[in-house]
Design a protein around this motif. Structure first.
Motif, PDB file in Angstrom:
ATOM      1  N   ASP A 227       9.811  36.547 -47.838  1.00  0.00           N
ATOM      2  CA  ASP A 227      10.758  37.676 -47.805  1.00  0.00           C
ATOM      3  C   ASP A 227      12.035  37.342 -48.582  1.00  0.00           C
ATOM      4  N   GLY A 228      12.417  38.192 -49.496  1.00  0.00           N
ATOM      5  CA  GLY A 228      13.689  38.016 -50.212  1.00  0.00           C
ATOM      6  C   GLY A 228      13.672  36.922 -51.255  1.00  0.00           C
ATOM      7  N   LEU A 229      12.507  36.323 -51.510  1.00  0.00           N
ATOM      8  CA  LEU A 229      12.470  35.159 -52.405  1.00  0.00           C
ATOM      9  C   LEU A 229      12.938  35.465 -53.829  1.00  0.00           C
ATOM     10  N   ALA A 230      12.626  36.682 -54.310  1.00  0.00           N
ATOM     11  CA  ALA A 230      13.003  37.009 -55.693  1.00  0.00           C
ATOM     12  C   ALA A 230      14.520  37.145 -55.850  1.00  0.00           C
ATOM     13  N   ASP A 231      15.241  37.273 -54.722  1.00  0.00           N
ATOM     14  CA  ASP A 231      16.707  37.336 -54.806  1.00  0.00           C
ATOM     15  C   ASP A 231      17.332  35.949 -54.886  1.00  0.00           C
ATOM     16  N   THR A 232      16.572  34.930 -54.483  1.00  0.00           N
ATOM     17  CA  THR A 232      17.157  33.587 -54.410  1.00  0.00           C
ATOM     18  C   THR A 232      16.516  32.595 -55.383  1.00  0.00           C
ATOM     19  N   HIS A 233      15.355  32.966 -55.942  1.00  0.00           N
ATOM     20  CA  HIS A 233      14.630  32.036 -56.813  1.00  0.00           C
ATOM     21  C   HIS A 233      14.269  32.698 -58.140  1.00  0.00           C
ATOM     22  N   HIS A 234      14.077  31.844 -59.143  1.00  0.00           N
ATOM     23  CA  HIS A 234      13.742  32.349 -60.482  1.00  0.00           C
ATOM     24  C   HIS A 234      12.250  32.306 -60.760  1.00  0.00           C
ATOM     25  N   GLY A 235      11.499  31.616 -59.922  1.00  0.00           N
ATOM     26  CA  GLY A 235      10.060  31.515 -60.130  1.00  0.00           C
ATOM     27  C   GLY A 235       9.401  31.022 -58.860  1.00  0.00           C
TER      28      GLY A 235
END
Ligand code: ASP
Length: 329
Positions: A227-235
């Motif tokens: 959940d929410g990973l694309a807001d905190t990580h680039h890949g």
């Protein structure tokens, strides 16, 4: 002929006890390590010893390792025949692969370490250091990329894995086998992996802030951790089941992430490749590729994470990521 030796700590350099309780801590310098190796002086190889860091390998960062690769590069440019790096074995497969992705020289860059610390009977550090020095100096080891030498075996960094938590025979290349052996002190090379163009240099500050996650898929995984990973990580690297499968409920979660960040599909199995066009169920490799995941091929999850982070830090676009995965996967 001369060898540059960089020490980064790890079990090979551990002894005594720490301040905070029982257990060995990094104590030995490069000079201590080399002095403890019977036969090293007889090689007639002057060693330029540099103590770079004295840490357990869990503490190493990409920045530390790229600094060592830069220093190793300068040593080769200044005339070193080859380079040996000693570090802890826990992260050695990632360090060596990271170095391999950027190492431009024909001169061998050889990583080694130890499974038994110097206070134990049968400590393997001295034998591993001696073998690594022989490999670093061997004409046969030139142009093989970065190598890992322990237990008298020579492994290509691109294939090697730590496969056992305590065995001295822990390093293996499950998909390929060792590329060579050290036999009675002689370096015998049995396979010559094709060299790949080094990746372009990355800006260290950009590398520090480039975040790539690794998610190992497990039975009944509902994807809540993503959940929410694309807001905190680039890949993201996904370590899927077997040939690259995930539970059906995870497939749309991964597809949605792949619309925002690069997501690379690998296998959690420890050996073998993810497939491309065999299975058709929801959550299978064909389904995930249709949803935008990249196929990591033979790259294991840890190596895929190293590659993706370097690519993203270097500003690679979709075409460059696809090309790099085709080359390395
Ligand atoms: N925990 C140690 C390290 O990686 C293990 C080793 O060196 O083998 O630093």
């Amino acid at each position: 002929m001369s060898i540059a030796l960089f020490t980064l700590g790890g079990t090979i350099a551990m002894g005594g006890v720490g301040r905070d309780g029982p257990g060995v801590v990094t104590r030995l310098t490069g000079a201590d390590l080399t002095a403890a190796v019977p036969g090293l002086a007889d090689l007639g190889l002057p060693m330029d010893v540099r103590d770079a860091l004295a840490v357990p390998s869990a503490h190493l960062t990409y920045r530390h390792l790229l600094d060592v690769v830069d220093a190793a590069s300068r040593a080769v440019a200044a005339g070193a025949t080859g380079v040996v790096v000693t570090q802890g074995t826990d992260t050695l497969e990632e360090s060596a692969f990271l170095a391999d992705l950027v190492w431009p020289h024909a001169a061998p860059l050889v990583f080694t370490g130890a499974m038994r610390n110097p206070t134990l009977a049968g400590a393997d550090g001295p034998a591993n250091l001696l073998a690594a020095a022989r490999v670093a100096a061997a004409p046969a080891a030139r142009d093989l990329g970065v190598l890992v030498t322990l237990n008298d075996e020579v492994h290509a960094a691109r294939w090697v894995r730590k496969t056992h938590s305590t065995s001295t025979a822990t390093f293996a290349s499950p998909n390929a086998g060792p590329v060579g052996h050290v036999i009675e002190g002689e370096v015998r090379v049995l396979a010559r992996p094709e060299r790949r163009e080094p990746l372009p240099p990355v800006d260290p500050a950009r590398l520090d802030v480039t975040r790539v996650a690794l998610h190992t898929v497990t039975l009944d995984d509902d994807g809540g951790l993503l959940d929410g990973l694309a807001d905190t990580h680039h890949g993201l690297v996904v370590a899927g089941f077997g040939v690259g499968h995930v539970p059906g409920v995870l497939a749309p979660v991964l597809g949605a992430l792949a619309e925002r960040i690069p997501v690379v599909l690998t296998s959690r199995s420890g050996a073998g490749s993810v497939l491309r066009h065999t299975y058709g169920a929801v959550g299978s490799e064909t389904d995930l590729q249709r949803r935008g995941l990249w196929n990591g091929g033979l790259l294991d999850p840890y190596k895929a994470k190293v590659l993706l982070r370097l690519l993203l830090a270097g500003g690679a676009d979709r075409a460059a990521i696809a090309a790099a995965l085709a080359r390395h996967g």
